[in-house]
Write a protein that holds these residues in place. Structure first.
Motif, PDB file in Angstrom:
ATOM      1  N   PHE A 151       0.827  -1.211   0.000  1.00 28.43           N
ATOM      2  CA  PHE A 151       0.000   0.000   0.000  1.00 28.43           C
ATOM      3  C   PHE A 151       0.862   1.261   0.000  1.00 28.43           C
ATOM      4  CE2 PHE A 151      -3.118  -3.111   1.291  1.00 28.43           C
ATOM      5  CZ  PHE A 151      -4.256  -2.693   0.627  1.00 28.43           C
ATOM      6  N   ALA A 152       1.939   1.258   0.764  1.00 24.74           N
ATOM      7  CA  ALA A 152       2.833   2.428   0.795  1.00 24.74           C
ATOM      8  C   ALA A 152       3.433   2.680  -0.589  1.00 24.74           C
ATOM      9  CB  ALA A 152       3.936   2.226   1.828  1.00 24.74           C
ATOM     10  N   ASN A 153       3.835   1.624  -1.266  1.00 28.53           N
ATOM     11  CA  ASN A 153       4.405   1.765  -2.616  1.00 28.53           C
ATOM     12  C   ASN A 153       3.379   2.262  -3.628  1.00 28.53           C
ATOM     13  OD1 ASN A 153       6.947   0.947  -1.780  1.00 28.53           O
ATOM     14  ND2 ASN A 153       6.581  -1.190  -2.283  1.00 28.53           N
ATOM     15  N   ALA A 154       2.094   2.115  -3.315  1.00 29.15           N
ATOM     16  CA  ALA A 154       1.031   2.588  -4.199  1.00 29.15           C
ATOM     17  C   ALA A 154       0.557   3.990  -3.824  1.00 29.15           C
ATOM     18  CB  ALA A 154      -0.141   1.605  -4.170  1.00 29.15           C
ATOM     19  N   GLY A 155       1.219   4.618  -2.847  1.00 26.36           N
ATOM     20  CA  GLY A 155       0.884   5.994  -2.496  1.00 26.36           C
ATOM     21  C   GLY A 155      -0.041   6.166  -1.312  1.00 26.36           C
ATOM     22  N   PHE A 156      -0.425   5.083  -0.651  1.00 26.54           N
ATOM     23  CA  PHE A 156      -1.269   5.181   0.540  1.00 26.54           C
ATOM     24  C   PHE A 156      -0.440   5.712   1.697  1.00 26.54           C
ATOM     25  CE2 PHE A 156      -3.808   2.484  -2.051  1.00 26.54           C
ATOM     26  CZ  PHE A 156      -5.097   2.465  -1.541  1.00 26.54           C
ATOM     27  N   GLU A 157      -1.082   6.477   2.578  1.00 32.90           N
ATOM     28  CA  GLU A 157      -0.422   7.008   3.770  1.00 32.90           C
ATOM     29  C   GLU A 157      -0.921   6.285   5.008  1.00 32.90           C
ATOM     30  OE1 GLU A 157      -0.159  11.281   4.248  1.00 32.90           O
ATOM     31  OE2 GLU A 157      -0.876  11.484   2.188  1.00 32.90           O
TER      32      GLU A 157
END
Length: 114
Positions: free
Chosen positions: A92-98
């Motif tokens: 998720f972090a690599n997909a731009g989620f915070e």
């Protein structure tokens, strides 16, 4: 995946209740709750492809925020593959989620504003 208010079980989750910053009744908040990847297809990037498709779908259907509740594999010594149905924090972090909360040492609440 879909509007969070339509996912009644998600609304009863302590992870969600303690971690979200959004109203539980807000139809503009969508939730990704799980991925199902057959064992022989794991490790091929399918989860990321499904996540990207979910973001596109949510965006095109009016979602304002997309939340998920992944496992933080960095905080666990051992993670069983059966625990990963919610996805990993790194995906998720690599997909731009915070990360918006860490209700438990091994679970995060992540959000992507659309």
């Amino acid at each position: 995946m879909g509007p969070r208010p339509a996912q009644r079980r998600v609304l009863r989750s302590r992870i969600v209740k303690s971690g979200t910053q959004e109203s539980l009744e807000d139809d503009g908040v969508w939730a990704i709750t799980c991925f199902s990847i057959r064992r022989e297809h794991r490790g091929l990037g399918i989860t990321r492809a499904l996540l990207d498709a979910a973001v596109d779908y949510a965006r095109s259907n009016g979602a304002r925020v997309l939340e998920a509740y992944p496992i933080d594999t960095d905080s666990r010594r051992e993670t069983r593959s059966n625990d990963l149905y919610v996805g990993t924090l790194s995906t998720f972090a690599n997909a731009g989620f915070e990360v918006i909360a860490h209700p438990t040492p091994s679970r995060a609440v992540v959000a992507l504003r659309l």
